[in-house]
Design an enzyme around this catalytic site. Structure first.
Site, PDB file in Angstrom:
ATOM      1  N   ASP A   1      -3.648   7.481   4.425  1.00  0.00           N
ATOM      2  CA  ASP A   1      -3.148   6.136   4.701  1.00  0.00           C
ATOM      3  C   ASP A   1      -3.794   5.611   5.978  1.00  0.00           C
ATOM      4  O   ASP A   1      -4.192   6.383   6.853  1.00  0.00           O
ATOM      5  CB  ASP A   1      -1.623   6.199   4.856  1.00  0.00           C
ATOM      6  N   GLU A   2      -3.893   4.293   6.099  1.00  0.00           N
ATOM      7  CA  GLU A   2      -4.443   3.642   7.301  1.00  0.00           C
ATOM      8  C   GLU A   2      -5.830   4.201   7.647  1.00  0.00           C
ATOM      9  O   GLU A   2      -6.125   4.539   8.795  1.00  0.00           O
ATOM     10  CB  GLU A   2      -3.491   3.817   8.496  1.00  0.00           C
TER      11      GLU A   2
ATOM     12  N   ARG B   1       2.560  -9.958  10.430  1.00  0.00           N
ATOM     13  CA  ARG B   1       3.859  -9.275  10.558  1.00  0.00           C
ATOM     14  C   ARG B   1       4.992 -10.191  10.110  1.00  0.00           C
ATOM     15  O   ARG B   1       6.111  -9.736   9.862  1.00  0.00           O
ATOM     16  CB  ARG B   1       4.140  -8.856  12.003  1.00  0.00           C
TER      17      ARG B   1
ATOM     18  N   GLN C   1      -7.512  -4.693   9.719  1.00  0.00           N
ATOM     19  CA  GLN C   1      -6.409  -4.239  10.557  1.00  0.00           C
ATOM     20  C   GLN C   1      -6.791  -3.026  11.407  1.00  0.00           C
ATOM     21  O   GLN C   1      -5.935  -2.271  11.852  1.00  0.00           O
ATOM     22  CB  GLN C   1      -5.190  -3.907   9.688  1.00  0.00           C
TER      23      GLN C   1
ATOM     24  N   LYS D   1       0.820  -1.209   0.000  1.00  0.00           N
ATOM     25  CA  LYS D   1       0.000   0.000   0.000  1.00  0.00           C
ATOM     26  C   LYS D   1       0.858   1.265   0.000  1.00  0.00           C
ATOM     27  O   LYS D   1       0.522   2.242  -0.678  1.00  0.00           O
ATOM     28  CB  LYS D   1      -0.944   0.007   1.198  1.00  0.00           C
ATOM     29  N   THR D   2       1.980   1.254   0.746  1.00  0.00           N
ATOM     30  CA  THR D   2       2.838   2.440   0.754  1.00  0.00           C
ATOM     31  C   THR D   2       3.452   2.658  -0.620  1.00  0.00           C
ATOM     32  O   THR D   2       3.560   3.795  -1.107  1.00  0.00           O
ATOM     33  CB  THR D   2       3.943   2.294   1.814  1.00  0.00           C
TER      34      THR D   2
END
Length: 750
Positions: A227-228, A603, A258, A41-42
């Site tokens: 973002d997020e 993770r 998330q 995504k980044t």
């Protein structure tokens, strides 16, 4: 607007997959990118920014990107600069709080504040609450300051009114007190021209209710990327919609699976109702995972499918399937820590420059692991310890800079008025605080008026006059570069002289921290930051900004692990009542706990371990009780798991020994398999490592506990290998920081 060639052969898009390119090319109207864990995504959001600038000719100043941590914002800035080749003119890439502070610094007067308002961090807030409690005569036994602070913060983050505080289990008397505390707390902040973190967002929203301001920034930020998005709370959502209502060019990137921050107001409904809030929105799913093995993704997908408030997605990867996920059931918490330590030691011995994450639900779980890591000389870093900016001498120095820059900063002024001691006692301070309240003055204004009227006792008059002169004398340093300014202030007010006079190792350590702060100020000056930006950055520093990606082993809570990744992950303490936490009783709370587990699983890149302890002492209990395994373990497909026993440490399992059978009884989920695992049994395998045969030189490392013949027991802070000797920095409780050569110090590992 001149449009450049935007073909798929554009060099900035070569490393994107088709879905990521689709997201990059969408530049008009609302877009929601559902970005599964590890789906790049980044990379997508930064390439989209680069594409807007390089291919569509959008000016960087017309682009705003918002995220949640300073570290994430810095990473995005660096990536955009690399993509565009422009390190001088970049878009505004900011956290929500920094964005709100930036707007308010320019226009706070429109909502009744001065533009040089102070930002109160958590410790500053408690100082204000203590003043509120004293003023109201509230006893902290029935309603602690921490509880009041937490409830008020939750109310602000959810956008609730004063009358609708989330009281929890407070009785009617404490509820009434809390409402009065809230009102008085806000009055104290307003009188001090100060805002806490939550106020920054709320006041940013209030500012953008002004049609002129909303239109001004809507025209400036014509492309807004968030973002997020799943972590936004109601005020942050309102801030975003206010900024984009004039053009609707908003790109939100997130994953409802998330969303794990409900405790601080995050509302998963924001991402689930995106199409309703932004009609005509386009939805793009990023499902290709670039981080984890397929077996880890299968486990994560199976787990999260038990949640109902989510969008369906299927994570997949081109990576190999990978090794199975290991499950270890320990007899007690000590055994669990021994097992994890053994596995980490063995892994790091064979895999240099790899990273390991040890993730737990609550901070108290870290103790057993820390003890074993120190004993085995396993280097580790812990996220969530005391921040550099929360150390007393650092906060004092920043408070002096705040006061010299703005004497009406009451919160900072009260912190340093008698630091170092200058005979301005509590009685004098209390009298001045009351005078300030009665006359609606800042504390600095109360000092000045009291000195002018001459109504103070002679001793107080002399002490306050000397203090006021110190602040006035220090203000000449404001014309100097930031780092020289800070250094001069500390000298003028006598802070460094005071520490030097103490002649203790602890004071020397505090002086070293001040030197480090001046180094930070120098770096800030080199970035062309002014004093206010420097102070704002220090105030808005967060726990996750402490993360060191180069650390071999990182210990942290699952909440702090969000956005990070490790080669190997140990998800420990997977027990009912601990994870999911026993405070999670509603369906919504249990779904969030499951999302937290999903975050922990995803993770891991290559290998994942689950562990739980059949007995564990916690919260001061004198005895331990039998623990049931977490229900989340029963939601992982059997084919993904490998049951391990102490007898199998470091050895391959046959298919028969690797199987397990989850069953459900009246007591809950159980796992059939071997009975294990005593501490002595695990210790035997640890001894096979031969660690005790290594010389003290090779065993000393940061974090180790050592014994010195004169100073007693201490903790190693830093080790420098000089070839034939080690230079060791050690903190000894009650003594301070000592630097010594191991050849002469003869430190012993304890």
């Amino acid at each position: 607007m001149k449009r450049k060639n935007r073909g798929a052969s554009s060099p900035t898009l070569n490393d994107l997959n088709d879905k990521q390119k689709e997201a990059v090319y969408h530049h008009q109207g609302p877009l929601l990118i559902i970005a599964g864990a590890g789906s790049g995504k980044t990379r997508t959001i930064t390439h989209k920014i680069g594409h807007l600038i390089d291919q569509l000719g959008v000016s960087p100043e017309n682009i705003l990107a918002v995220t949640f941590t300073n570290k994430a914002a810095e990473e995005m800035r660096d990536r955009v600069a690399l993509l565009t080749g422009n390190t001088t003119t970049t878009p505004l890439i900011s956290t929500f709080h920094s964005l709100a502070a930036r707007l308010l610094r320019r226009h706070a007067q429109l909502i009744g504040y001065e533009n040089d308002f102070a930002i109160c961090d958590s410790l500053d807030q408690r100082r204000v609450y203590r003043s509120v409690y004293q003023e109201l005569g509230v006893a902290s036994e029935g309603l602690s300051i921490r509880m009041a602070q937490s409830i008020v913060s939750r109310a602000k983050n959810s956008g609730r009114s004063l009358e609708n505080l989330p009281y929890g289990d407070l009785n009617s008397s404490n509820q009434s007190s809390l409402l009065e505390i809230y009102k008085t707390y806000q009055k104290h902040l307003k009188r001090a021209n100060a805002m806490d973190f939550d106020d920054l967002i709320l006041n940013g929203v209030k500012l953008l209710e002004n049609p002129k301001i909303s239109k001004q920034y809507g025209a400036l930020f014509r492309y807004v990327l968030v973002d997020e998005y799943q972590d936004t709370n109601t005020p942050q959502h309102d801030l975003l919609t206010s900024l984009t209502r004039h053009h609707n060019n908003v790109t939100a990137v997130g994953d409802e699976d998330q969303s794990i921050y409900a405790f601080r107001g995050a509302n998963v409904a924001n991402i689930l109702r995106f199409e309703q809030d932004f009609p005509g929105a386009r939805i793009i799913h990023l499902e290709q995972n670039y981080r984890s093995s397929q077996i880890i993704l299968d486990a994560a997908s199976a787990l999260i499918s038990n949640n109902t408030r989510r969008r369906e997605k299927t994570l997949w990867t081109e990576h190999p399937e990978g090794p199975p996920i290991s499950l270890f059931v320990a007899g007690d918490a000590n055994t669990e820590a021994l097992y994890v330590s053994y596995k980490i030691y063995s892994y790091l011995r064979e895999n240099k420059n790899k990273t390991v994450g040890v993730l737990y639900r609550t901070n108290f779980q870290s103790r057993h692991f820390e003890e074993e890591f120190r004993r085995l000389n396993i280097p580790y870093k812990m996220v969530g310890g005391e921040s550099f900016y929360n150390r007393k001498e650092v906060k004092d120095a920043l408070a002096y800079l705040r006061v010299v820059n703005n004497p009406h900063d009451t919160v900072a002024l009260l912190r340093i008025i008698n630091e170092p001691p200058r005979r301005i006692g509590k009685t004098t301070v209390a009298r001045l605080e009351k005078f300030a309240r009665d006359q609606n003055l800042s504390f600095w204004g109360a000092i000045n008026q009291s000195l002018e009227t001459g109504r103070l006792p002679k001793a107080s008059f002399r002490a306050l006059t000397a203090f006021r002169d110190l602040i006035h004398d220090s203000q000449s340093a404001l014309q100097e570069p930031l780092h020289l300014c800070l250094s001069a202030i500390l000298d003028t007010v006598g802070y460094r002289t005071h520490l030097q006079a103490l002649e203790s190792d602890e004071a020397k350590g505090r002086l070293l921290n001040l030197d480090e702060l001046i180094t930070v100020a120098r770096e800030s000056y080199q970035r062309n930051d002014d004093i206010r930006s420097f102070l704002d950055n220090a105030a808005l520093y967060s726990e996750t900004d402490q993360f060191d990606a180069s650390a071999p082993v990182t210990m942290m809570t699952l909440h702090n692990a969000k956005g990070l990744e490790f080669e190997v992950v140990f998800l420990v303490g997977c027990e009912e009542g601990l994870f999911p936490h026993n405070r999670s009783s509603t369906d919504e709370e249990l779904e969030e706990e499951r999302r937290l587990c999903y975050v922990g699983i995803t993770r891991a890149r290559k290998k994942l371990y689950f562990s739980y302890s059949q007995s564990r002492r916690q919260y001061g209990q004198g005895s331990s009780s039998f623990n049931l395994p977490s229900r989340f373990l029963n939601e992982i497909p059997q084919k993904c798991l490998l049951m391990e026993s102490a007898a199998g440490f470091g050895r391959a399992h046959s298919s028969s020994s690797a199987t397990y059978t989850p069953t459900t009884s009246k007591q809950g989920t159980t796992f059939a398999g071997p009975t294990y695992n005593s501490k002595a049994e695990v210790q035997g395998f640890l001894n096979e490592l031969g660690n005790t045969k290594k010389s003290p030189k090779h065993r000393l490392a940061s974090g180790a506990l050592v014994q010195h013949r004169k100073f007693g027991r201490g903790k190693v802070l830093q080790v420098e290998d000089l070839g034939d000797d080690l230079k060791v920095t050690v903190r000894f409780p009650g003594i301070g920081i000592k630097k010594m050569f191991q050849r002469f110090a003869h430190l012993k590992i304890v």
